[in-house]
Design a protein around this motif. Structure first.
Motif, short mmCIF file in Angstrom:
data_model
loop_
_atom_site.label_atom_id
_atom_site.label_comp_id
_atom_site.label_asym_id
_atom_site.label_seq_id
_atom_site.Cartn_x
_atom_site.Cartn_y
_atom_site.Cartn_z
N UNK A 279 0.89 -1.16 0.08
CA UNK A 279 0.09 0.05 -0.13
C UNK A 279 1.01 1.20 -0.05
N UNK A 280 1.91 1.19 0.85
CA UNK A 280 2.81 2.60 0.79
C UNK A 280 3.54 2.67 -0.58
N UNK B 265 13.83 -1.04 5.41
CA UNK B 265 14.23 -1.76 4.20
C UNK B 265 13.50 -1.76 3.02
N UNK B 266 12.38 -1.49 3.15
CA UNK B 266 11.29 -1.68 1.89
C UNK B 266 10.39 -0.26 1.61
N UNK B 267 10.19 0.22 2.52
CA UNK B 267 9.32 1.62 2.14
C UNK B 267 10.43 2.68 1.68
N UNK C 231 11.64 1.32 -4.55
CA UNK C 231 10.88 0.17 -4.69
C UNK C 231 9.30 0.37 -5.40
N UNK C 232 8.98 1.67 -5.50
CA UNK C 232 7.56 1.89 -6.10
C UNK C 232 7.44 2.11 -7.48
N UNK C 233 6.67 1.37 -7.90
CA UNK C 233 6.32 1.52 -9.55
C UNK C 233 5.84 2.49 -10.01
N UNK C 234 4.99 3.61 -8.90
CA UNK C 234 4.67 4.72 -9.10
C UNK C 234 5.39 6.17 -8.76
N UNK D 36 5.66 7.32 -2.49
CA UNK D 36 5.92 6.55 -1.14
C UNK D 36 5.04 7.41 0.06
N UNK D 37 4.24 6.62 0.67
CA UNK D 37 3.34 7.08 1.88
C UNK D 37 4.23 7.10 3.14
#
Length: 304
Positions: free
Chosen positions: A128-129, A156-158, A162-165, A168-169
């Protein structure tokens, strides 16, 4: 593509005899499905063709018996399925979900505030983030061992890469015991969330009422501009009898909730209607299946 195909173990080669046996079960019993993933010695990589790079999921190593009883030191198939739904809905991918008015696009988190209860590894929250949510809060039982792992996974991941868009939330981690609604965290977040995620939290019948209370507490109130929903996904591995009471209509009504959609889906994407009782269910067969529920606040009565 099978639900578990996105997961791979990361870490030292297995050496224990029971690990060799576990890894060979798919050959001995080709219909057997692994429904819990990872251990203290191995992290997990979650690879999606729609993410720029794999997510790396750490697992906790609980040293207290009470922490071990939470079973949050595994990644469960319910989290894999909700993560896949969130991805498909938010990126408008082709995913065969069609239950009346409900389609894959209903799982779009773009522009929404999201809360996860009993997060374990926080995979749905991370998705979701990375996929357009405006604000994400990750919660689990207030054990420092469990919360430390959640913070590690978020750190590690947010990340934007890592976001295709390329969005980041803000994502925070906090402890929350279901049904405890007078804590500073609970009072500060009442009726704040558009979506509440609940994955594989139904195996404790004695906690169903508390879980209902927390869901109803954190969901936004009904309004012309609000369509708040709770997405509840759970496996049948502990037996249908233990988890089905969560969806009992009278209990939901008491919490001010109702079911919008409820069905069953297996690890290969086959769907069927939810039923209260399927009689004697084979252990290997029931491990393949999950229940998917969409809850909402009950419609307000209009007095005439």
């Amino acid at each position: 593509m099978a639900l578990t195909s996105r997961i791979s173990l990361q870490g030292p080669p297995t050496s224990e005899p029971e690990d060799f046996l576990s890894s060979s079960l798919g050959v001995i019993f080709p219909d057997d499905v692994t429904n819990q993933h990872g251990d203290a010695e191995h992290s997990l990589a979650y690879a999606s063709p729609h993410l720029p790079r794999p997510l790396h999921i750490a697992l906790s190593d609980p040293d207290q018996e009470n922490d071990r009883k939470l079973f949050s030191h595994y990644l469960w198939n319910a989290s894999l399925l909700l993560a896949e739904f969130i991805e498909a809905g938010s990126l408008r991918l082709n995913l065969d979900v069609n239950r009346g008015e409900l389609e894959a696009s209903n799982f779009d988190v773009a522009g929404l505030t999201c809360l996860e209860l009993g997060a374990g590894t926080a995979l749905p929250s991370l998705m979701a983030a990375l996929l357009g949510a405006t604000d994400v809060v990750v919660t689990d039982y207030p054990s420092e061992t469990v919360l430390a792992t959640l913070r590690k996974n978020v750190a590690a991941n947010a990340k934007l890469e890592h976001s295709p868009r390329h969005t980041l939330a803000p994502t925070i981690v906090n402890g929350h015991s279901w049904g405890e609604l007078t804590t500073p965290f609970a009072t500060a977040h009442q009726a704040r969330f558009d979506r509440v995620f609940v994955c594989d939290c139904l195996w404790m019948p004695w906690q169903h009422t508390n879980l209902h209370r927390s869901i109803a507490w954190f969901l936004k109130f009904k309004s012309a501009s609000s369509s708040a929903r709770a997405w509840v996904v759970a496996g049948f591995h502990t037996g249908r009898a233990k988890m089905r009471g969560f969806f009992e209509p009278t209990a939901l009504v008491e919490a001010g909730l109702e079911v919008e959609a409820l069905w069953e889906r297996d690890c290969d994407g086959v769907e069927r209607d939810w039923v209260w009782d399927r009689g004697q269910e084979d252990v290997s067969e029931r491990k393949r299946w999950l229940v998917v529920g969409v809850l909402r606040r009950r419609a307000e009565r209009v007095e005439g």
